[in-house]
Design an enzyme around this catalytic site. Structure first.
Site, PDB file in Angstrom:
ATOM      1  N   TYR A   1       3.512   9.105 -11.404  1.00  0.00           N
ATOM      2  CA  TYR A   1       2.442   8.352 -10.618  1.00  0.00           C
ATOM      3  C   TYR A   1       1.917   7.373 -11.301  1.00  0.00           C
ATOM      4  O   TYR A   1       1.528   6.492 -11.115  1.00  0.00           O
ATOM      5  CB  TYR A   1       2.007   9.355  -9.684  1.00  0.00           C
ATOM      6  CG  TYR A   1       0.834   8.998  -8.803  1.00  0.00           C
ATOM      7  CD1 TYR A   1       1.391   8.382  -7.465  1.00  0.00           C
ATOM      8  CD2 TYR A   1      -0.454   8.720  -8.879  1.00  0.00           C
ATOM      9  CE1 TYR A   1       0.424   8.008  -6.642  1.00  0.00           C
ATOM     10  CE2 TYR A   1      -1.445   8.203  -7.962  1.00  0.00           C
ATOM     11  CZ  TYR A   1      -0.892   7.704  -6.786  1.00  0.00           C
ATOM     12  OH  TYR A   1      -1.584   7.165  -5.915  1.00  0.00           O
TER      13      TYR A   1
ATOM     14  N   ASP B   1       4.305  15.471  -7.668  1.00  0.00           N
ATOM     15  CA  ASP B   1       3.517  15.879  -8.790  1.00  0.00           C
ATOM     16  C   ASP B   1       4.251  17.247  -9.410  1.00  0.00           C
ATOM     17  O   ASP B   1       4.891  17.918  -8.865  1.00  0.00           O
ATOM     18  CB  ASP B   1       2.076  16.392  -8.606  1.00  0.00           C
ATOM     19  CG  ASP B   1       1.346  15.313  -7.937  1.00  0.00           C
ATOM     20  OD1 ASP B   1       1.745  13.974  -8.017  1.00  0.00           O
ATOM     21  OD2 ASP B   1       0.244  15.597  -7.435  1.00  0.00           O
TER      22      ASP B   1
ATOM     23  N   GLN C   1      -3.127  11.040 -15.509  1.00  0.00           N
ATOM     24  CA  GLN C   1      -3.492  12.316 -14.900  1.00  0.00           C
ATOM     25  C   GLN C   1      -2.644  13.578 -15.135  1.00  0.00           C
ATOM     26  O   GLN C   1      -1.329  13.165 -15.022  1.00  0.00           O
ATOM     27  CB  GLN C   1      -3.607  12.113 -13.456  1.00  0.00           C
ATOM     28  CG  GLN C   1      -3.896  13.266 -12.453  1.00  0.00           C
ATOM     29  CD  GLN C   1      -5.188  14.025 -12.854  1.00  0.00           C
ATOM     30  OE1 GLN C   1      -6.232  13.448 -13.257  1.00  0.00           O
ATOM     31  NE2 GLN C   1      -5.298  15.420 -12.767  1.00  0.00           N
TER      32      GLN C   1
ATOM     33  N   GLN D   1       0.833  13.980 -13.370  1.00  0.00           N
ATOM     34  CA  GLN D   1       1.481  12.800 -12.675  1.00  0.00           C
ATOM     35  C   GLN D   1       1.910  11.700 -13.570  1.00  0.00           C
ATOM     36  O   GLN D   1       1.430  10.810 -13.450  1.00  0.00           O
ATOM     37  CB  GLN D   1       0.163  12.270 -11.987  1.00  0.00           C
ATOM     38  CG  GLN D   1      -0.410  13.153 -10.551  1.00  0.00           C
ATOM     39  CD  GLN D   1      -1.148  12.303  -9.674  1.00  0.00           C
ATOM     40  OE1 GLN D   1      -2.061  11.433 -10.152  1.00  0.00           O
ATOM     41  NE2 GLN D   1      -1.107  12.619  -8.527  1.00  0.00           N
TER      42      GLN D   1
ATOM     43  N   GLY E   1     -10.314   5.546  -6.405  1.00  0.00           N
ATOM     44  CA  GLY E   1     -10.407   6.830  -6.822  1.00  0.00           C
ATOM     45  C   GLY E   1      -9.789   7.854  -5.750  1.00  0.00           C
ATOM     46  O   GLY E   1      -8.968   7.233  -4.930  1.00  0.00           O
ATOM     47  N   TYR E   2     -10.438   8.979  -5.575  1.00  0.00           N
ATOM     48  CA  TYR E   2      -9.876  10.011  -4.644  1.00  0.00           C
ATOM     49  C   TYR E   2     -10.375   9.674  -3.331  1.00  0.00           C
ATOM     50  O   TYR E   2     -11.605   9.563  -2.899  1.00  0.00           O
ATOM     51  CB  TYR E   2     -10.186  11.234  -5.024  1.00  0.00           C
ATOM     52  CG  TYR E   2      -9.401  11.778  -6.287  1.00  0.00           C
ATOM     53  CD1 TYR E   2      -8.181  12.635  -6.011  1.00  0.00           C
ATOM     54  CD2 TYR E   2      -9.649  11.389  -7.706  1.00  0.00           C
ATOM     55  CE1 TYR E   2      -7.404  12.736  -7.191  1.00  0.00           C
ATOM     56  CE2 TYR E   2      -9.163  11.665  -8.560  1.00  0.00           C
ATOM     57  CZ  TYR E   2      -7.870  12.489  -8.442  1.00  0.00           C
ATOM     58  OH  TYR E   2      -6.929  12.705  -9.554  1.00  0.00           O
TER      59      TYR E   2
ATOM     60  N   ASN F   1       0.777  -1.328   0.166  1.00  0.00           N
ATOM     61  CA  ASN F   1      -0.256  -0.076   0.015  1.00  0.00           C
ATOM     62  C   ASN F   1       0.995   1.322   0.021  1.00  0.00           C
ATOM     63  O   ASN F   1       0.392   2.296  -0.584  1.00  0.00           O
ATOM     64  CB  ASN F   1      -0.972  -0.065   1.391  1.00  0.00           C
ATOM     65  CG  ASN F   1      -1.537   1.495   1.495  1.00  0.00           C
ATOM     66  OD1 ASN F   1      -2.447   1.773   0.808  1.00  0.00           O
ATOM     67  ND2 ASN F   1      -0.875   2.164   2.508  1.00  0.00           N
TER      68      ASN F   1
HETATM   69  P1  NDP Z   1      -0.776   8.584   3.183  1.00  0.00           P
HETATM   70  O1  NDP Z   1      -0.026   9.769   2.453  1.00  0.00           O
HETATM   71  O2  NDP Z   1      -1.941   9.191   3.694  1.00  0.00           O
HETATM   72  O3  NDP Z   1      -0.088   7.770   3.886  1.00  0.00           O
HETATM   73  C1  NDP Z   1       1.150   6.983   3.121  1.00  0.00           C
HETATM   74  C2  NDP Z   1       1.667   5.977   3.919  1.00  0.00           C
HETATM   75  O4  NDP Z   1       2.828   5.334   3.042  1.00  0.00           O
HETATM   76  C3  NDP Z   1       2.370   6.342   5.234  1.00  0.00           C
HETATM   77  O5  NDP Z   1       2.113   5.339   6.255  1.00  0.00           O
HETATM   78  C4  NDP Z   1       3.845   6.568   5.036  1.00  0.00           C
HETATM   79  O6  NDP Z   1       4.658   6.591   6.040  1.00  0.00           O
HETATM   80  C5  NDP Z   1       4.360   5.194   3.997  1.00  0.00           C
HETATM   81  N1  NDP Z   1       5.128   5.405   3.221  1.00  0.00           N
HETATM   82  C6  NDP Z   1       5.450   6.370   2.284  1.00  0.00           C
HETATM   83  N2  NDP Z   1       6.724   6.177   1.647  1.00  0.00           N
HETATM   84  C7  NDP Z   1       7.104   4.834   2.242  1.00  0.00           C
HETATM   85  C8  NDP Z   1       8.373   4.161   2.111  1.00  0.00           C
HETATM   86  N3  NDP Z   1       9.233   4.535   1.310  1.00  0.00           N
HETATM   87  N4  NDP Z   1       8.447   3.201   2.931  1.00  0.00           N
HETATM   88  C9  NDP Z   1       7.603   2.433   3.707  1.00  0.00           C
HETATM   89  N5  NDP Z   1       6.403   3.331   3.947  1.00  0.00           N
HETATM   90  C10 NDP Z   1       6.391   4.568   3.050  1.00  0.00           C
HETATM   91  O7  NDP Z   1      -1.159   7.946   1.764  1.00  0.00           O
HETATM   92  P2  NDP Z   1      -2.713   7.390   1.237  1.00  0.00           P
HETATM   93  O8  NDP Z   1      -3.161   6.647   2.490  1.00  0.00           O
HETATM   94  O9  NDP Z   1      -3.513   8.366   0.722  1.00  0.00           O
HETATM   95  O10 NDP Z   1      -2.125   6.346  -0.069  1.00  0.00           O
HETATM   96  C11 NDP Z   1      -2.195   4.803   0.341  1.00  0.00           C
HETATM   97  C12 NDP Z   1      -1.794   4.356  -0.908  1.00  0.00           C
HETATM   98  O11 NDP Z   1      -3.182   4.534  -1.637  1.00  0.00           O
HETATM   99  C13 NDP Z   1      -0.811   4.833  -2.024  1.00  0.00           C
HETATM  100  O12 NDP Z   1      -0.123   3.950  -2.627  1.00  0.00           O
HETATM  101  C14 NDP Z   1      -1.472   5.719  -2.909  1.00  0.00           C
HETATM  102  O13 NDP Z   1      -0.760   5.837  -3.909  1.00  0.00           O
HETATM  103  C15 NDP Z   1      -2.834   5.139  -2.885  1.00  0.00           C
HETATM  104  N6  NDP Z   1      -4.059   5.771  -3.432  1.00  0.00           N
HETATM  105  C16 NDP Z   1      -4.452   6.981  -2.599  1.00  0.00           C
HETATM  106  C17 NDP Z   1      -5.174   7.707  -3.241  1.00  0.00           C
HETATM  107  C18 NDP Z   1      -5.990   8.680  -2.432  1.00  0.00           C
HETATM  108  O14 NDP Z   1      -6.917   9.478  -2.719  1.00  0.00           O
HETATM  109  N7  NDP Z   1      -5.349   8.932  -1.059  1.00  0.00           N
HETATM  110  C19 NDP Z   1      -6.068   7.300  -4.257  1.00  0.00           C
HETATM  111  C20 NDP Z   1      -5.602   6.316  -5.239  1.00  0.00           C
HETATM  112  C21 NDP Z   1      -4.475   5.478  -4.580  1.00  0.00           C
HETATM  113  P3  NDP Z   1       5.139   7.930   6.874  1.00  0.00           P
HETATM  114  O15 NDP Z   1       3.998   7.730   7.784  1.00  0.00           O
HETATM  115  O16 NDP Z   1       6.397   7.319   7.815  1.00  0.00           O
HETATM  116  O17 NDP Z   1       5.144   8.884   6.129  1.00  0.00           O
END
Ligand code: NDP
Length: 240
Positions: free
Chosen positions: A147, A88, A141, A144, A178-179, A82
């Protein structure tokens, strides 16, 4: 013994909801994170879920961490890839560093993590790998390129690995949200966000819990015939 689930980026946003849902379902969950110690410690304290810090873009770190998890709790049954970031910018303003960071954290991480557990899953004849892509990996997008490329890569990665593992009791699927209302989306300027919500037929952002439910379903035994699937959860914004 409880089944073991590893959720990368499992301490905030969508990952946190996934960790909580699997924890409620009786899994021993290890929620990984990268750098935000305060958020991770709060999450651990509040929910009683073990957190573990390593960079999923670093192969050796994944190898070390997964080996220590398996030594302590046994084999990983469910891997949720995840963790993700955005950097961006229009293509002409995207630096090689922005490209590299996004590809490494969103796509190479899936290889790193899956590579470390796949032999064990093949030998045991059981396993679930669930990857989190994005609507923007399906439709592209503006701003992006990095991404969208990474997330489209996650979809291709999922299909190929699913084919390789289909006769080994392992399913590999990808969710394309999605978002969703998380910190990642809060970084989007309000006027842009308003216009995005205007394009979502259900008229709102999704919630992290709505994605977590899909993960929980895919992790369950009842989902054994589903593999190589891309499950869209986007409020009707893009239908494929
Ligand atoms: P957040 O930014 O809220 O959380 C990201 C999480 O990933 C955090 O726990 C962060 O750790 C961790 N992380 C980032 N980089 C690394 C790394 N190199 N190694 C280990 N952990 C890492 O993201 P979202 O919850 O919004 O997104 C989760 C996933 O869903 C992502 O893959 C995103 O691309 C995807 N997604 C999100 C959407 C959205 O609208 N939010 C839409 C579509 C897809 P830390 O807390 O230490 O920074």
């Amino acid at each position: 013994m409880a089944k073991v689930a590893v959720v990368t980026g499992g301490t905030r946003g969508i990952g946190a909801a996934i960790s909580m849902e699997l924890h409620r379902g009786g899994y021993k969950v290890i929620a990984n994170y990268a750098s935000n110690d305060a958020a991770a410690q709060d999450f651990a304290k509040q929910h009683g879920i073990e957190v573990m810090k390593w960079d999923v873009g670093n192969y050796e770190a994944c190898q070390r961490s997964l080996a220590s998890i398996e030594e302590k709790y046994g084999a990983v049954d469910v891997l949720v890839n995840n963790a993700g970031i955005t950097r961006d910018g229009f293509m002409h303003k995207t630096t090689p560093e922005m490209w590299e960071a996004v590809i490494t954290t969103n796509l190479t991480s899936c290889f790193n993590m899956a590579h470390c557990v796949i032999n064990g899953m093949r030998l045991r004849g059981v396993g679930r790998i669930i990857n989190i892509a994005s609507i923007n990996g399906q439709k592209g997008q503006i701003g992006q390129v990095n991404y969208s490329a990474a997330k489209a890569g996650v979809i291709g990665f999922t299909k190929a690995l699913a084919l390789e593992c289909a006769n080994k009791g392992i399913t590999v699927n990808v969710i394309a949200p999605g978002y969703i209302d998380t910190d990642m989306v809060k970084a989007v300027p309000q006027n842009v966000l308003d216009s995005i919500i205007g394009q979502i037929p259900v008229g709102r952002l999704g919630t992290a819990e709505e994605i977590a439910h899909v993960v929980n379903f895919l992790a369950g035994e009842g989902a054994g015939f589903i593999t190589g699937s891309t499950i869209t959860a986007n409020g009707g914004q893009y239908m494929v």
